[in-house]
Design a protein around this motif. Structure first.
Motif, short mmCIF file in Angstrom:
data_model
loop_
_atom_site.label_atom_id
_atom_site.label_comp_id
_atom_site.label_asym_id
_atom_site.label_seq_id
_atom_site.Cartn_x
_atom_site.Cartn_y
_atom_site.Cartn_z
N PHE A 71 0.84 -1.20 0.00
CA PHE A 71 0.00 0.00 0.00
C PHE A 71 0.87 1.26 0.00
CE2 PHE A 71 -1.72 3.46 2.55
CZ PHE A 71 -2.85 3.78 1.82
N ASP A 131 -2.51 -4.70 7.36
CA ASP A 131 -3.34 -4.53 6.17
C ASP A 131 -4.55 -3.62 6.39
OD1 ASP A 131 -1.65 -6.22 4.73
OD2 ASP A 131 -2.80 -8.01 5.30
N VAL A 158 -7.18 1.51 5.73
CA VAL A 158 -7.26 0.95 4.38
C VAL A 158 -8.36 -0.09 4.32
CG1 VAL A 158 -5.97 -0.21 2.55
CG2 VAL A 158 -4.77 1.31 4.14
N GLU A 159 -9.28 0.05 3.37
CA GLU A 159 -10.36 -0.91 3.16
C GLU A 159 -10.42 -1.29 1.69
OE1 GLU A 159 -12.43 -2.52 4.97
OE2 GLU A 159 -12.26 -1.60 6.96
N LYS A 160 -10.56 -2.60 1.42
CA LYS A 160 -10.68 -3.10 0.06
C LYS A 160 -12.10 -3.58 -0.20
CE LYS A 160 -5.84 -4.55 -0.40
NZ LYS A 160 -5.53 -3.58 -1.48
N THR A 165 -9.97 0.16 -3.58
CA THR A 165 -9.26 0.33 -2.31
C THR A 165 -9.48 1.75 -1.83
OG1 THR A 165 -7.55 -1.27 -2.92
CG2 THR A 165 -7.07 0.22 -1.09
N SER A 167 -8.82 4.56 1.16
CA SER A 167 -7.89 4.81 2.26
C SER A 167 -7.96 6.28 2.65
CB SER A 167 -6.46 4.45 1.86
OG SER A 167 -6.03 5.25 0.76
#
Length: 267
Positions: A71, A131, A158-160, A165, A167
């Protein structure tokens, strides 16, 4: 005899069948994945400016084939990890800061130019939640335009979501006395030549606090695009500078759009 012939035929068929292949560990992927990109942004023409201008910044990154892409935030400097684990990394970092030129705005008449600057130093990252939550600090020394020291601190959640993605998080910037006086100070001679400003000698310390957010989208394994926004509020000596209070503004907003292309080399 018939029974013996049947047994021989069955045995012959079993021997003729394909043997079961042994389970082998797959060979590790070889080669490197190189990512080349660029970012265009619309933001303040200089620190404290009220007018916006366009600027751009290239980027390059590489990783071993088979490794997941790490990231990064659009406002990270260009870095290289000398030591890296899943939760911690550090190494050298560099960044570019655009200049301030009196010929671009009549209100800057009489003020000395602040040329563009290359800032180089070190970064460190730590993931308190792997993560999900990243913290980062960059400490950089200026060369050419200014010769001060700056420090940028940030945190990103951070989120997917599938190919997306998302952030973002808080930002904090500091500068030493040399940096602050170069960018926000006004000498008596400059004040007299300008006519609108008074002399001012800022001190080192907090420069700004704010928040940044970015949204990445992976169109394929090769192409990624990024949109981002960053808000900063100038503080302390930067906020009270006449360059900001008279000529510019304390609220600084930057919008940006970037693209990255990744390809494999070697292997």
């Amino acid at each position: 005899m018939a029974l013996l012939a049947g047994l021989c035929a069955a045995t012959s068929g079993a021997l003729a069948a394909d043997p079961v292949a042994p389970v082998l560990n797959p060979e590790p992927a070889s080669g490197w994945i190189v990512s080349l990109g660029g970012t265009a942004q619309l933001g303040p023409k200089y620190d404290g400016a009220s007018k916006a201008g366009l600027s751009g910044m290239p980027s390059i990154n590489w990783r071993r084939a088979g490794e997941a892409a790490s990231f990064s935030s659009p406002d990270d400097g260009l870095d290289y990890a000398l030591y890296e684990t899943k939760t911690f990394s550090f190494g050298p970092v560099a960044s570019f800061r655009s200049g301030r030129y009196s010929g671009t705005d009549v209100k800057l008449t009489g003020l000395r130019d602040v040329p563009w600057t290359i800032e180089a130093g070190a970064f460190a990252e730590f993931w308190p939640i792997q993560d999900r939550l990243r913290t980062r600090i960059e400490i950089r020394q200026g060369f050419h335009g200014h010769h001060g020291v700056v420090a940028d601190l940030s945190a990103d959640w951070v989120e997917k979501f599938g190919a997306f993605t998302l952030s973002g998080g808080p930002r904090l910037s500091l500068g030493d006395k040399a940096f602050m006086r170069k960018n926000f100070g006004v000498s008596a001679g400059e004040a007299a030549a300008n006519g609108w400003l008074t002399a001012y000698r800022p001190q080192g310390g907090l420069k700004s606090a704010g928040v940044g957010a970015a949204l990445d989208y992976d169109w394929s394994s090769a192409w990624r695009t990024t949109t981002f926004v960053k808000y900063e509020r100038l503080l302390d000596s930067a906020d009270t500078s006449p360059i900001v209070r008279v000529l510019g503004q304390r609220d600084q907003v930057t919008f940006g759009l970037g693209a990255t292309y990744s390809f494999k080399v070697g292997g």
